[in-house]
Design an enzyme around this catalytic site. Structure first.
Site, PDB file in Angstrom:
ATOM      1  N   THR B 186     123.784  31.725  -4.156  1.00  0.00           N
ATOM      2  CA  THR B 186     124.792  30.698  -3.887  1.00  0.00           C
ATOM      3  C   THR B 186     124.339  29.403  -4.529  1.00  0.00           C
ATOM      4  OG1 THR B 186     123.655  30.012  -1.890  1.00  0.00           O
ATOM      5  CG2 THR B 186     125.361  31.677  -1.648  1.00  0.00           C
ATOM      6  N   GLU B 331     129.094  35.016  -0.369  1.00  0.00           N
ATOM      7  CA  GLU B 331     128.681  35.840   0.765  1.00  0.00           C
ATOM      8  C   GLU B 331     129.720  36.889   1.131  1.00  0.00           C
ATOM      9  OE1 GLU B 331     128.485  32.600   0.502  1.00  0.00           O
ATOM     10  OE2 GLU B 331     126.590  31.810   1.284  1.00  0.00           O
ATOM     11  N   LYS B 439     134.006  14.377  13.821  1.00  0.00           N
ATOM     12  CA  LYS B 439     134.288  14.728  15.211  1.00  0.00           C
ATOM     13  C   LYS B 439     134.379  13.456  16.034  1.00  0.00           C
ATOM     14  CE  LYS B 439     132.409  19.258  14.504  1.00  0.00           C
ATOM     15  NZ  LYS B 439     131.261  20.152  14.477  1.00  0.00           N
ATOM     16  N   TRP B 444     138.907  16.698  15.958  1.00  0.00           N
ATOM     17  CA  TRP B 444     138.361  16.770  14.615  1.00  0.00           C
ATOM     18  C   TRP B 444     139.299  16.088  13.616  1.00  0.00           C
ATOM     19  CZ3 TRP B 444     136.037  22.335  13.603  1.00  0.00           C
ATOM     20  CH2 TRP B 444     135.063  22.602  14.573  1.00  0.00           C
TER      21      TRP B 444
END
Lengths: 541, 541
Positions: B186, B331, B439, B444
């Site tokens: 990655t 992934e 947050k 959020w």
């Protein structure tokens, strides 16, 4: 070194839960045995499948116990597909068209514990239940108030009261993906039927493959009508692939006449339908007189037996519906080949395309195939040479249930019992059954080719070609012929008719006129019986 | 009770052998590093993949040894995909856009034994080979006569002489389908890169899924141009799915400019292309001035980052090309969702359809997903509520190579690091990265939403929203802004600009004007660096 991916077994239950979660409001529409239309969603189907699983637990069924069905295509049958297999039991779909004695034999051989049946099969169950020694529970697929009184069937329950008592909460178990999920008996023409025992792995892989663009091409944009029965080889896997893709499902129930099927296609905006030639013939016969058209149908897959060219042409040219030939068998879950064209065929004329479309098609990834001669040597893919067709792959059987018939494999390949050609592009065409092909002087003669020429004669109603022992050539073909009522043709005229239509050495040695040719339950000619009838026949010298 | 189906492991080698056998003459066309066009067939590719396998045996490589590539999309890279994995070794594709030090670090971490590279990367190899401690063999992907003299790279071999010495006869081994087949690191923004280690099973299942009609819809009728690089996440699995379906493959090599890509699409009659928005932008920019049209292109899948609505509209309305949004990650092999419409959307207006098309799409069967709040509780699928996105499935990792980063799973689910909404129809939309979401008082705020409003202001060139600690609300958003050259906007004007465009409590508490915003190698804003720069910043009281 192993990879580091999640080890999640391929489970049939995950198909219906995927559909419920990601395509929760996609519709499942069923014409019921009662004649009315029932509609609900994948979310409903998943809930009721879980109720089925709980109901099986309540009956104290063990892991891998067999649950049989005798049912048409419909939503309750779908719930049994998922509830039975998903909870770890084995779904045994029984073909109601078999002889009652054979049905009882099959149920006993499978050791079925439960039998779920549509009410249209009540007389059948009444006739056979006394012979079924392992079935403990009979469930009629109906509402409680439709349950027949005095059916004579012990402890008969209605499906709705059976599952209605259960919670729709159920944790589907995870287990070895090679666990048996469902089974189907072949309609063998000789001896007792033998069963293919499918697994969660084979069914899931088949579900992926069947939905591919070059196979059944299924998607969430489709409304799919499986006319192929759920009581035989899992309706070509459509109940699984539809959930995998979130396609709308339209079940025809028992109404397979042209009018009912046409109305369902139009009312439910069916885009894709799958079935056998006879049903499509009834559909076209219904549509023609009134000049009816399809509004949404774009594609149909035809299998089970070879589709007449005229039908492919009619669908394609008159109705704008693409017809795809499919080939498979019970032992193959069932799909082996589909006849879709390739990129390179784009520029062909429609006649050239038709020549390809008449073949059974090319292998789906997961299935490999080959043709071999009598010595087992692989033959070339030239579209002309023919030999015994063998297949292998993760959704092909390695043996029959309970080991019946011994080890069927030859070096890991399953002999299909068909004789076929394969062309350079991988398109396979069935030319005969292995047991019917005539082996003459080291060369093979297709009995079907010889029959096709005979039935092209205006006076011939039916014709069957069989091989007869010959001192020099091992075998020589003869043709048994049923004349059309009021029509005449002589032995010499018919043999003359073959001239120029096939190679000289393939022309039958004799013509035998008969009153009838014995047929099996599915309309196939029973050549074994014919050979018995003609056992005293002698070839002309 | 286990099913009785053939136990055939899912092997990557079976993909190329299937293509060679059933689609032997289907074409694979490559624009080479040299600039010319190379064409051959799947049959050729399979033969040369077998030569690669033999060449690796000749180097005495062990089972599971890593073979690295630094290469563009082309036929030799394809042969390595199959020859390396098929013979039981692990293909390690390296992203050449990484920093040279990172490339050396990755090669050492993977313990690569062989490195195969395109000549365009020769300077890069010359710079790093001294730091690569495990690589024993360097192979230049070129003809023998193109091998550079005095390269300074020890034992440098040309690919053609390396495989040319080998037989094209090779019996692909069968082994546990969970064996590692390939790996990809990655491009982590923090710490060292971590690798996903794919298996034969995960790659084959992904290949089935990726070809489905509602995913990439690949078939033997397609000519496919993967612009997505084979050096990153297996080019979205196209090299595998193309072989599975027998599709023609068209490889662009290093020439990703608009003119080259356009010419290749037209010359090779490409029907389907897959890539990232930047490449498509170059393509459209090239086509517009001359009024160029596509003759054959029908469908393009766009992923890697969100596609601008204007680009979707341009492809769709101006060029008749369907644009499908895709989402996935290293992934995940990489595909998780595709944005194809459902049956129920048929009757929507094109604006309503566009609203759906802008989302990342719905899950492919094999991937399940959910959104959760800070406490891990699953959130509702209403298209508004957003939470951390988690996924699971057989082509999702369970851990990173060598256990780096510990156990990433949460109750069997992989946290993607994205924040998303999911609507009632299962369409997912990424709203932010988990580490970037603000947050505030239990609610959020999407940093991306706040940035999108700022960049809509005519004076704003770039904007980054970050959270700053707040005694009452935990965090409050501020927006860092780079002004366009010669343009002016004040703090008050910009805050005023937010009025009516978002909920009052989501409007940033402050505007900070900066000269630049730090960017990473792939053009993404590095908010970690920005936070560091602003570590002494104090919110206005």
């Amino acid at each position: 070194m192993l990879g580091l991916m999640q080890s999640q077994p391929l489970m049939i239950s995950s198909l219906i839960e995927f559909a419920a979660r990601h395509h929760g409001d996609a519709e499942i529409v069923s014409r019921r045995v009662e004649g009315d239309i029932h509609r609900y969603t994948y979310k409903d189907a998943a809930q009721r499948s879980r109720q089925v699983a709980n109901a099986l637990d309540a009956l104290k069924l063990n892991f891998s116990d067999r649950v049989a069905t005798l049912a048409w295509n419909g939503y309750r049958h779908l719930e049994l597909y998922y509830g039975v297999s998903g909870s770890g039991r084995v779904l045994h779909t029984i073909n109601p068209r078999l002889h009652p004695d054979q049905i009882a034999w099959i149920a006993n051989h499978a050791e079925d514990q439960v039998l779920c049946f549509d009410l249209s099969f009540l007389p059948l169950i009444q006739a056979v239940h006394g012979k079924c020694t392992t079935i403990k529970h009979y469930i009629a697929l109906c509402d409680a108030d439709k349950l027949p009184a005095d059916s004579g069937i012990p402890n008969l329950l209605s499906y709705e009261s059976w599952i209605g008592a259960q919670s729709d909460d159920y944790d589907w178990p995870e287990f070895d993906e090679n666990t048996a999920s469902s089974m189907c008996y072949t309609s063998g023409t000789t001896g007792h039927p033998k069963a293919a025992l499918y697994s969660h792995r084979s069914s899931t892989l088949h579900a992926y493959a069947a939905a591919l663009p070059d196979v059944m091409g299924m998607s969430a944009r489709d409304a799919i009508l499986p006319v192929v029965p759920m009581f035989h080889v899992n309706a070509w896997g459509i109940p699984y692939s539809a959930a995998l893709t979130g396609a709308k499902l339209v079940f025809p129930g028992p109404a397979l006449d042209g009018k009912s099927v046409y109305e369902l296609i139009e009312a439910e905006k069916v885009t894709y339908a799958a079935g056998v030639p006879t049903v499509w013939q009834m559909l076209l016969t219904h549509m023609k007189p009134g000049g009816l058209r399809f509004s949404t149908l774009r594609r149909t897959v035809i299998g089970g037996s070879a589709c007449p060219p005229a039908m492919i042409k009619a669908f394609n040219d008159d109705y704008g519906v693409e017809v795809l030939h499919a080939w498979g068998m019970t032992e193959m879950s069932p799909l082996g080949t589909l006849c879709t064209l390739k990129n390179k065929h784009d520029s062909l004329s429609s006649d050239e395309k038709m020549t390809i479309r008449l073949k059974q098609g090319r292998a789906i990834y997961g299935v490999d195939m080959k043709i071999v001669d009598g010595a087992g040597e692989e033959l070339s893919w030239d579209g002309k040479t023919y030999g015994d067709l063998l297949v292998k792959g993760p959704w092909v059987i390695r043996e029959y249930y309970k080991g019946e018939g011994g080890d069927p494999l030859v070096d890991g390949w399953f002999p299909t019992g068909d004789v076929a050609t394969i062309d350079a592009d991988g398109y396979m065409q069935i030319t005969d059954r292995s047991k019917d092909v005539i082996k003459s002087g080291g060369e093979w003669i297709s009995s079907i080719d010889i029959e096709n020429i005979a039935v092209a004669h205006p006076a011939v109603a039916m014709a069957a070609c069989i091989g007869v022992a010959h001192p020099k050539w091992d075998e020589r073909p003869i043709i048994a012929v049923v004349k059309k009522p009021g029509m005449e043709v002589t032995r010499e005229e018919l043999l003359q008719f073959y001239e120029g239509k096939t190679a000289k050495w393939q022309i039958p040695d004799d013509v035998v006129f008969v009153d009838t040719i014995p047929l099996g339950a599915t309309g196939k000619m029973l050549k074994t019986k014919l050979r018995e009838q003609l056992k005293n026949y002698k070839l002309p010298v």
